[in-house]
Scaffold this motif. Structure first.
Motif, PDB file in Angstrom:
ATOM      1  N   GLY A 212       2.842  11.095  52.570  1.00  0.00           N
ATOM      2  CA  GLY A 212       1.810  11.444  51.559  1.00  0.00           C
ATOM      3  C   GLY A 212       2.009  10.851  50.174  1.00  0.00           C
ATOM      4  O   GLY A 212       0.962  10.955  49.266  1.00  0.00           O
ATOM      5  N   SER A 213       2.884  10.466  49.837  1.00  0.00           N
ATOM      6  CA  SER A 213       3.409  10.032  48.361  1.00  0.00           C
ATOM      7  C   SER A 213       3.007   8.465  48.131  1.00  0.00           C
ATOM      8  O   SER A 213       3.497   7.819  46.873  1.00  0.00           O
ATOM      9  N   ASP A 214       2.302   7.796  48.917  1.00  0.00           N
ATOM     10  CA  ASP A 214       1.994   6.369  48.861  1.00  0.00           C
ATOM     11  C   ASP A 214       1.255   5.964  47.356  1.00  0.00           C
ATOM     12  O   ASP A 214       1.598   4.947  46.761  1.00  0.00           O
ATOM     13  N   ALA A 215       0.272   6.850  47.063  1.00  0.00           N
ATOM     14  CA  ALA A 215      -0.548   6.510  45.740  1.00  0.00           C
ATOM     15  C   ALA A 215       0.409   6.364  44.585  1.00  0.00           C
ATOM     16  O   ALA A 215       0.032   5.691  43.732  1.00  0.00           O
ATOM     17  N   GLN A 216       1.343   7.180  44.654  1.00  0.00           N
ATOM     18  CA  GLN A 216       2.136   7.243  43.454  1.00  0.00           C
ATOM     19  C   GLN A 216       3.052   6.115  43.256  1.00  0.00           C
ATOM     20  O   GLN A 216       3.199   5.589  42.229  1.00  0.00           O
ATOM     21  N   ILE A 217       3.412   5.431  44.236  1.00  0.00           N
ATOM     22  CA  ILE A 217       3.975   4.116  44.356  1.00  0.00           C
ATOM     23  C   ILE A 217       3.215   2.858  43.809  1.00  0.00           C
ATOM     24  O   ILE A 217       3.862   2.286  43.115  1.00  0.00           O
ATOM     25  N   PHE A 218       2.088   3.251  44.160  1.00  0.00           N
ATOM     26  CA  PHE A 218       1.103   2.005  43.604  1.00  0.00           C
ATOM     27  C   PHE A 218       0.536   2.114  42.515  1.00  0.00           C
ATOM     28  O   PHE A 218       0.602   1.170  41.723  1.00  0.00           O
ATOM     29  N   ASN A 219       0.581   3.484  42.074  1.00  0.00           N
ATOM     30  CA  ASN A 219       0.219   3.708  40.559  1.00  0.00           C
ATOM     31  C   ASN A 219       1.597   3.085  39.586  1.00  0.00           C
ATOM     32  O   ASN A 219       1.126   2.717  38.630  1.00  0.00           O
ATOM     33  N   LEU A 220       2.858   3.513  40.277  1.00  0.00           N
ATOM     34  CA  LEU A 220       3.863   2.894  39.405  1.00  0.00           C
ATOM     35  C   LEU A 220       3.740   1.120  39.081  1.00  0.00           C
ATOM     36  O   LEU A 220       4.248   0.616  38.181  1.00  0.00           O
ATOM     37  N   LEU A 221       3.314   0.687  40.591  1.00  0.00           N
ATOM     38  CA  LEU A 221       3.344  -0.612  40.435  1.00  0.00           C
ATOM     39  C   LEU A 221       2.353  -1.173  39.381  1.00  0.00           C
ATOM     40  O   LEU A 221       2.527  -2.224  38.562  1.00  0.00           O
ATOM     41  N   LEU A 222       1.108  -0.633  39.207  1.00  0.00           N
ATOM     42  CA  LEU A 222       0.242  -0.782  38.254  1.00  0.00           C
ATOM     43  C   LEU A 222       0.754  -0.588  36.778  1.00  0.00           C
ATOM     44  O   LEU A 222       0.692  -1.484  35.984  1.00  0.00           O
ATOM     45  N   VAL A 223       1.472   0.602  36.542  1.00  0.00           N
ATOM     46  CA  VAL A 223       2.128   0.950  35.375  1.00  0.00           C
ATOM     47  C   VAL A 223       3.023  -0.374  34.958  1.00  0.00           C
ATOM     48  O   VAL A 223       3.237  -0.926  33.772  1.00  0.00           O
ATOM     49  N   GLU A 224       3.861  -0.752  35.870  1.00  0.00           N
ATOM     50  CA  GLU A 224       5.098  -1.620  35.546  1.00  0.00           C
ATOM     51  C   GLU A 224       4.494  -3.041  35.488  1.00  0.00           C
ATOM     52  O   GLU A 224       5.102  -3.800  34.717  1.00  0.00           O
ATOM     53  N   LEU A 225       3.299  -3.631  36.074  1.00  0.00           N
ATOM     54  CA  LEU A 225       2.602  -4.820  35.768  1.00  0.00           C
ATOM     55  C   LEU A 225       2.309  -4.911  34.398  1.00  0.00           C
ATOM     56  O   LEU A 225       2.600  -5.883  33.873  1.00  0.00           O
ATOM     57  N   ALA A 226       1.724  -3.834  33.761  1.00  0.00           N
ATOM     58  CA  ALA A 226       1.355  -3.742  32.404  1.00  0.00           C
ATOM     59  C   ALA A 226       2.579  -3.806  31.444  1.00  0.00           C
ATOM     60  O   ALA A 226       2.722  -4.415  30.452  1.00  0.00           O
ATOM     61  N   ARG A 227       3.539  -2.815  31.624  1.00  0.00           N
ATOM     62  CA  ARG A 227       4.870  -2.969  31.027  1.00  0.00           C
ATOM     63  C   ARG A 227       5.690  -4.097  30.837  1.00  0.00           C
ATOM     64  O   ARG A 227       5.963  -4.547  29.704  1.00  0.00           O
ATOM     65  N   ARG A 228       5.482  -5.099  31.940  1.00  0.00           N
ATOM     66  CA  ARG A 228       6.235  -6.314  32.206  1.00  0.00           C
ATOM     67  C   ARG A 228       5.474  -7.457  31.675  1.00  0.00           C
ATOM     68  O   ARG A 228       6.024  -8.517  31.754  1.00  0.00           O
ATOM     69  N   GLY A 229       4.256  -7.289  31.189  1.00  0.00           N
ATOM     70  CA  GLY A 229       3.195  -8.298  30.884  1.00  0.00           C
ATOM     71  C   GLY A 229       2.825  -9.062  31.958  1.00  0.00           C
ATOM     72  O   GLY A 229       2.737 -10.487  31.531  1.00  0.00           O
ATOM     73  N   GLN A 230       2.878  -8.546  33.187  1.00  0.00           N
ATOM     74  CA  GLN A 230       2.453  -9.252  34.387  1.00  0.00           C
ATOM     75  C   GLN A 230       0.970  -9.239  34.870  1.00  0.00           C
ATOM     76  O   GLN A 230       0.600  -9.577  36.036  1.00  0.00           O
ATOM     77  N   LEU A 231       0.147  -8.488  33.956  1.00  0.00           N
ATOM     78  CA  LEU A 231      -1.384  -8.605  34.313  1.00  0.00           C
ATOM     79  C   LEU A 231      -1.807  -9.777  34.206  1.00  0.00           C
ATOM     80  O   LEU A 231      -1.467 -10.515  33.338  1.00  0.00           O
ATOM     81  N   ASN A 232      -2.827 -10.050  35.150  1.00  0.00           N
ATOM     82  CA  ASN A 232      -3.674 -11.323  34.771  1.00  0.00           C
ATOM     83  C   ASN A 232      -4.811 -10.729  33.917  1.00  0.00           C
ATOM     84  O   ASN A 232      -5.968 -10.607  34.485  1.00  0.00           O
ATOM     85  N   GLU A 233      -4.604 -10.735  32.660  1.00  0.00           N
ATOM     86  CA  GLU A 233      -5.654 -10.503  31.757  1.00  0.00           C
ATOM     87  C   GLU A 233      -6.833 -11.302  31.817  1.00  0.00           C
ATOM     88  O   GLU A 233      -8.173 -10.647  31.755  1.00  0.00           O
ATOM     89  N   ALA A 234      -6.680 -12.658  32.020  1.00  0.00           N
ATOM     90  CA  ALA A 234      -8.176 -13.535  32.194  1.00  0.00           C
ATOM     91  C   ALA A 234      -8.909 -12.728  33.376  1.00  0.00           C
ATOM     92  O   ALA A 234     -10.189 -12.616  33.154  1.00  0.00           O
ATOM     93  N   TYR A 235      -8.226 -12.722  34.374  1.00  0.00           N
ATOM     94  CA  TYR A 235      -9.143 -12.095  35.784  1.00  0.00           C
ATOM     95  C   TYR A 235      -9.570 -10.595  35.456  1.00  0.00           C
ATOM     96  O   TYR A 235     -10.986 -10.404  35.646  1.00  0.00           O
ATOM     97  N   ILE A 236      -8.661  -9.968  34.823  1.00  0.00           N
ATOM     98  CA  ILE A 236      -9.203  -8.502  34.551  1.00  0.00           C
ATOM     99  C   ILE A 236     -10.266  -8.534  33.559  1.00  0.00           C
ATOM    100  O   ILE A 236     -11.445  -7.689  33.880  1.00  0.00           O
ATOM    101  N   SER A 237     -10.489  -9.457  32.678  1.00  0.00           N
ATOM    102  CA  SER A 237     -11.461  -9.457  31.577  1.00  0.00           C
ATOM    103  C   SER A 237     -12.846 -10.107  32.349  1.00  0.00           C
ATOM    104  O   SER A 237     -14.017  -9.670  32.018  1.00  0.00           O
ATOM    105  N   ALA A 238     -12.661 -11.068  33.081  1.00  0.00           N
ATOM    106  CA  ALA A 238     -13.978 -11.664  33.615  1.00  0.00           C
ATOM    107  C   ALA A 238     -14.469 -11.194  34.918  1.00  0.00           C
ATOM    108  O   ALA A 238     -15.671 -11.342  34.802  1.00  0.00           O
ATOM    109  N   HIS A 239     -13.878 -10.490  35.472  1.00  0.00           N
ATOM    110  CA  HIS A 239     -14.224 -10.006  36.868  1.00  0.00           C
ATOM    111  C   HIS A 239     -14.143  -8.577  37.266  1.00  0.00           C
ATOM    112  O   HIS A 239     -14.383  -8.229  38.449  1.00  0.00           O
ATOM    113  N   THR A 240     -13.622  -7.545  36.351  1.00  0.00           N
ATOM    114  CA  THR A 240     -13.285  -6.224  36.674  1.00  0.00           C
ATOM    115  C   THR A 240     -14.004  -5.649  35.812  1.00  0.00           C
ATOM    116  O   THR A 240     -14.188  -5.914  34.542  1.00  0.00           O
TER     117      THR A 240
END
Length: 884
Positions: A212-240
């Motif tokens: 039952g703890s799967d969501a926490q792991i994917f929340n962590l991935l989202l957090v670490e993507l932001a922390r490490r500068g691995q977000l696709n900022e252009a895609y987020i801005s244009a399409h989400t």
């Protein structure tokens, strides 16, 4: 005749070629031209022809248990439904459908109920497996739109399987993953699953996380993507939209790797590896299945996965995306036509007044439903309290498959009118029917199905239906005509239904809905008969279909942007306590399907796992004083479940696994749903079948036995399970009561005293058989262990017109000619048993490839390869230990 069709099992949607002789399917093989499987079949698909005989089929309509004509049965259905509608309103009637139905069956069922009777209480067993995915996709993308294609496997550089034992549940797709890894050694595979399963064999990394703890792991991935500068900022801005709120919620629940590793009970190092790989690998596919969906927070888990793909722009391009592995052959087709109670046809919803009015106009519906109906669990609750007076159940077995199964049974027992359309003569649900309608099944049905990658394929009628079995769409339309709706249901063939379905998908669409197959709305009968597998959307702009969605970054939300969802992980609703201290997981096994109404007919599919079982960790076995193979009972406040124990380190301590397949037709007390509470996801309505709770206790049996008998029977014993064979039925029996005189027991329960017997009072062994006119009638072997000859050999003795002296001696000696090997069948495709494999390993066959070359095991569907590797390892370790 076109001899190609589509497999009726999992959502992979494999193409099948059938060999037909004298109106019988005598062999099957994989269709090399079908893109889903390119000629491969799993063991279940390979055994399809063994499940198509007319024996044990429902061959005539029945009313109150009496065989009647179709006209009489249909008149009864229509008159009794109309009487209930007149008295209590359309909301008093319901339908419960199945992913086993073809799209054309589904379409007319929804049209009749939602447009003409006026009841939206139409749901499907797909609610139990895929509805959280549907809800998650709709929240994120604006439609129930799976973005990926099987071809993406060939391009991926990281594959994550979450809550998916694909090696057993989607074996052909799993073999494609194996081939992709072989072709690209740099491809990494991660498995997130509390259990070590056959799929773990492919993994470079497994996180055996807390259930039952799967969501926490994917929340962590989202957090670490932001922390490490691995977000696709252009895609987020244009399409989400909604990213900042989603990230903020993720940061609250998953602030860092150390805390998440602790909460999820996984290694910090392993979690760090997953984070590193995900952050640095663009071509990432995340596969998810029932381990995600069957949860009281399943929709949120789906969206936690999607959030990570949106944050990196990893969808709409080869080798990437959030990929739902569908459970049933036509779960997606059912969703296309509105098979769920909260849907309208063609991916429209009750939430939109414009959609309701649009479907109403297209159908020219006189009694259009205006609000969504009861989802599966709520539907049967409404039956229990008497709000729903009539239910028509088609191609499914809810008395076994729904949670709180004992309560479902009681609800149907008190229901005023239960109509069941079924192909088999006995199921747990059919036993409760007031009206039984004989339906066609695979090999006889004619229509379309849609697989996990949105690919529409044909299921073709290759043989005539036995007896008076009829197609489900025909039965629905005949009832509709009797209710006064002849003009709207005057279809002569499935192609006419398909054309209407396709036309509705494009009706006033203009690109506003993702599901659109309007280019097929004028398909001719011959073109339909020869239809090649094709992926939707299928429009004037894409008449050959569309491989993957969202390559243009346009979604089907009002803003045309994909939505991030804020996810706050929740614990399972069913919590363990002092009375019920064990976490209970349920699921499928390799060789069986659903409640075994089809696979239970093929004897070889019951030789790998011939009876239900309880998988338990060695620490828990010691805690509850249980030995491997001992009979045990699981229990909670809802019911109980009895089966032998399988001790394995593949389970986490404190957690159990039981298979979902056994029903009262195959075992005495082994219905997994009897232990699962009817806790559901608040968005999708999907039950929490993966995180139950139970207590455990040993069953002190006085004897265990194998009984083979010509005619099936019922015995008053503590435990029984049966395997139907070609010439007899095999039972495994156990009881808590001592038998003082076995001869008397045989006379009482088998109808005659033994013709021959051997009895060793010292060790408790008793062997006896009954002969009639020289033919074997029954064989009873009361044994201390299960070292018995091949069931096929025993079964053949029942086919003999007479038994000579040697055969009788061999029966009582419980040995077959030539010292045939005993033990579990590991490779069902080629009937290769564990002792043969171990002997070959000892002789030097120390790889799966060498075993395949010598014994053929693992060379067909490949499902047994992980088990072969485990046997190689175990056998080698035993030899090394003996030499120390």
């Amino acid at each position: 005749m076109n001899d190609t069709t589509t497999c009726p099992y999992c959502g992979v949607g494999c193409g099948v070629k059938a060999q037909v002789q004298d109106q019988s399917i005598i062999a099957v093989s994989g269709d090399r031209e079908h893109p889903a499987n390119a000629g491969r079949l799993c063991v279940k698909g390979s055994a399809l022809h063994e499940t198509t005989s007319a024996s044990n089929r429902l061959l005539s309509p029945r009313v109150a248990g009496v065989e009647v004509s179709w006209d009489t049965a249909l008149d009864n259905v229509a008159e009794r439904l109309q009487a209930i509608i007149d008295r209590d309103g359309p909301g008093a009637v319901a339908m419960y459908l199945s992913g086993q139905l073809l799209t054309e069956d589904y379409y007319v069922a929804n049209k009749l109920m939602k447009g003409f009777i006026g009841s939206s209480h139409v749901d499907t067993n797909s609610r139990l497996c895929m509805s959280s995915t549907v809800a998650g996709y709709k929240r994120a993308f604006g439609g129930d739109l799976m973005p990926c294609s099987y071809d993406d496997i060939d391009h991926a550089e990281l594959m994550i399987l979450v809550g998916s034992n694909a090696a057993w549940n989607h074996p052909i797709l799993y073999q494609r993953m194996v081939a992709a890894k072989r072709a690209n050694p740099a491809l990494r595979v991660v498995v997130l699953d509390p259990r070590r399963t056959a799929t773990s064999d492919l993994a470079d990394l497994q996180l055996s996380l807390k259930p039952g703890s799967d969501a926490q792991i994917f929340n962590l991935l989202l957090v670490e993507l932001a922390r490490r500068g691995q977000l696709n900022e252009a895609y987020i801005s244009a399409h989400t939209e909604g990213f900042e709120a989603a990230l903020s919620a993720a940061q609250e629940s998953a602030p860092d790797i150390a805390s998440v590793a602790l909460d999820c009970d996984v290694s910090e190092q392993d979690l760090s590896s997953l984070v590193d790989w995900f952050c640095n690998t663009e071509k990432t596919l995340t596969f998810f299945s029932q381990g995600i969906n069957q949860s009281s927070s399943g929709t949120d888990k789906v969206n936690a996965i999607i959030n990570c793909h949106l944050a990196t722009g990893r969808l709409g391009k080869p080798g990437m995306g959030p990929f739902s592995l569908t459970g049933q052959p036509n779960a997606m087709g059912g969703r296309e036509v509105g098979g769920l109670a909260n849907q309208l046809a063609a991916h429209m919803d009750f939430s939109s007044a414009a959609s309701i009015e649009r479907v109403e106009r297209f159908w020219q519906a006189p009694n259009m439903a205006r609000a969504e109906g009861y989802k599966a669990v709520d539907l049967f609750d409404a039956i229990e309290r008497g709000e729903i007076k009539a239910v028509w159940i088609m191609a499914t077995n809810p008395v076994v498959s729904l949670p709180d199964a004992n309560r479902v049974r009681k609800a149907l027992e008190r229901c005023e009118l239960v109509i069941v359309s079924e192909c088999m003569s006995r199921t747990d649900t059919l036993d409760l029917a007031h009206i039984a309608l004989p339906a066609t099944t695979w090999g006889e049905k004619n229509g379309t199905v849609t697989n996990s990658e949105r690919r529409i394929s044909r299921q073709r009628g290759l043989i005539s239906a036995p007896g008076e079995a009829r197609h489900d769409w025909w039965a629905i339309c005949e009832v509709a005509k009797r209710l006064g709706y002849t003009q709207a249901f005057d279809y002569r063939a499935p192609v006419e239904i398909f054309r209407e379905h396709a036309a509705l998908s494009g009706f006033e669409n203009a690109g506003s809905r993702g599901f659109d197959i309007s280019a097929m709305s004028t398909i001719g009968a011959q073109e339909y008969d020869h239809l090649k597998p094709i992926q939707w959307p299928i429009t004037a702009d894409a008449p050959q279909g569309t491989e993957r969605l969202f390559s243009d970054g346009r979604f089907f939300t009002p803003s045309q942007r994909a939505r991030f969802l804020t996810i706050t992980p929740r614990q399972p609703a069913q919590q363990t306590d002092a009375d019920y201290p064990l976490r209970l997981n349920t699921g499928r096994i390799r060789d069986q399907w659903h409640t075994m109404t089809r696979t239970g007919r093929a004897a070889r599919l019951l030789q790998h796992r011939p009876e239900p079982f309880i998988e338990i960790h060695p620490q828990d076995a010691e805690r509850f004083q249980l030995k491997d193979g001992a009979l045990a009972e699981l229990f909670n406040d809802l019911g109980h479940y009895r089966a032998p124990v399988v001790i394995t380190t593949h389970q986490r301590p404190g957690e159990l696994f039981i298979p979902m397949h056994w029903s009262r037709q195959f075992s005495g007390d082994a219905i997994s749903g009897s232990l699962i509470a009817s806790e559901t996801d608040p968005v999708s309505g999907q039950p929490e079948s993966k995180q139950g709770r139970a207590g455990l206790r040993a069953v002190d049996t006085r004897w265990r036995a194998r009984l083979l008998v010509r005619q099936a029977l019922e015995l008053p014993v503590t435990y029984w399970t049966r395997v139907p064979l070609e010439h007899c039925t095999s039972y495994r029996l156990a009881d808590t009561h001592t038998v003082d005189n076995w001869d008397n027991w045989c006379h009482r329960y088998l109808g005659e005293a033994p013709s021959m017997r051997l009895h060793d009072g010292h060790d408790g062994r008793y062997r006896a058989c009954g002969l009639r006119d020289g033919k074997l009638n029954w064989l009873l072997l009361v044994e201390r262990d299960d070292a018995l000859p091949d069931l096929d050999w025993l079964d053949q003795q029942f086919a003999a017109s007479t038994l000579d002296t040697d055969q009788r001696r061999q029966l009582l000696a419980a040995t077959a000619p030539g010292n045939q090997p005993c033990g579990a069948v590991v490779c069902s495709c080629f009937q290769v048993r564990e002792p043969e494999i171990r002997a070959a390993v000892l002789a030097g066959a120390n790889s799966a490839e060498r075993l395949g070359a010598q014994l053929k095991c693992g060379t067909n569907c490949g499902s047994c390869i992980p088990e072969l590797k485990a046997l190689i390892s175990d056998t080698t370790e035993e030899v090394e230990h003996a030499l120390e």
